[in-house]
Design an enzyme around this catalytic site. Structure first.
Site, PDB file in Angstrom:
ATOM      1  N   ARG A 117       0.976  10.360   0.666  1.00 13.93           N
ATOM      2  CA  ARG A 117       1.457  11.370   1.604  1.00 13.93           C
ATOM      3  C   ARG A 117       2.600  12.184   1.022  1.00 13.93           C
ATOM      4  O   ARG A 117       3.072  13.133   1.656  1.00 13.93           O
ATOM      5  CB  ARG A 117       1.927  10.709   2.912  1.00 13.93           C
ATOM      6  N   GLU A 171       0.869  -1.184   0.000  1.00 17.48           N
ATOM      7  CA  GLU A 171       0.000   0.000   0.000  1.00 17.48           C
ATOM      8  C   GLU A 171       0.903   1.230   0.000  1.00 17.48           C
ATOM      9  O   GLU A 171       1.616   1.480   0.962  1.00 17.48           O
ATOM     10  CB  GLU A 171      -0.891   0.009   1.233  1.00 17.48           C
ATOM     11  N   LYS A 224     -10.888  -0.690   7.488  1.00 16.09           N
ATOM     12  CA  LYS A 224      -9.642  -0.388   8.192  1.00 16.09           C
ATOM     13  C   LYS A 224      -9.970   0.331   9.501  1.00 16.09           C
ATOM     14  O   LYS A 224     -10.605   1.388   9.478  1.00 16.09           O
ATOM     15  CB  LYS A 224      -8.765   0.499   7.294  1.00 16.09           C
TER      16      LYS A 224
END
Length: 212
Positions: free
Chosen positions: A46, A42, A129
């Site tokens: 960012r 993943e 999640k």
């Protein structure tokens, strides 16, 4: 198709959360994960390098590559264009979920409350999640959510480490754990891909032991 991708994504019960700042580290990092036997990554949105890092990993490795920290529909578009095969979000965004549905790409939205779990279920999503896992209650939170939501599978992320991952994975509602300890930014920055391979191998062995 989305179900098949989710199965592959969760098969090893460990999801490395990767932050790429220097594109030169993307390929050797992916290769280290492959050598360790973990064919998934993943890549978080960012940094400005995220989309290009996804493109490199999707085209030059056999990893199942997805985009994390996705908070806007345009990031979904950028991720999919780069080759991402799944999307992970830090919170529940209706617009992101809708865009993923339009593009037929699996999404694992972040939740931190029962209200958000219900919102996800309303959108047909049952793999979620829990984030930030430790900060919102960790194991106790997951045990509490298991009562009203026995059919929901969680991927706790945020504060999950080598020290506590087995405790999380032992819970019946935990499909996998996400974390960056395997691909720690300091190891990536130092180019210490041997350590990344070793730590990832150890994480997989521990996950397999718990699953057994």
């Amino acid at each position: 198709m989305t179900g098949v991708v989710l199965e592959r994504l969760l098969a090893h019960r460990v999801l490395p959360v990767v932050v790429i700042r220097d594109l030169a580290t993307a390929l050797p990092l992916g290769q280290a994960l492959e050598r360790a036997g973990l064919p998934v990554a993943e890549v978080t949105f960012r940094t400005p390098a995220a989309a290009d890092a996804i493109r490199i990993l999707a085209s030059e490795t056999n990893l199942l590559v997805g985009a994390g920290t996705v908070i806007r529909p345009d990031q979904v578009d950028a991720a999919v264009e780069a080759g991402a095969q799944f999307v992970v979000t830090p919170g529940f965004s209706v617009s992101v979920v809708h865009r993923c549905a339009e593009l037929e790409i699996p999404v694992i939205p972040g939740v931190a409350t029962a209200t958000e779990v219900i919102a996800a279920l309303d959108h047909g999503l049952a793999v979620l999640k829990l984030f930030p896992a430790e900060a919102v209650g960790g194991i106790a939170m997951l045990k509490g959510l298991a009562g009203p939501f026995p059919d929901v599978q969680f991927v706790p992320t945020g504060g999950v480490t080598a020290a506590n991952m087995a405790t999380y994975l032992a819970l019946p509602t935990v499909a996998a754990v996400g974390g960056s300890w395997m691909v720690a930014p300091e190891l990536v920055a130092a180019g210490d891909f041997a350590s990344i391979e070793r730590v990832t191998t150890e994480a997989l062995a521990l996950a397999a032991e718990v699953t057994r």
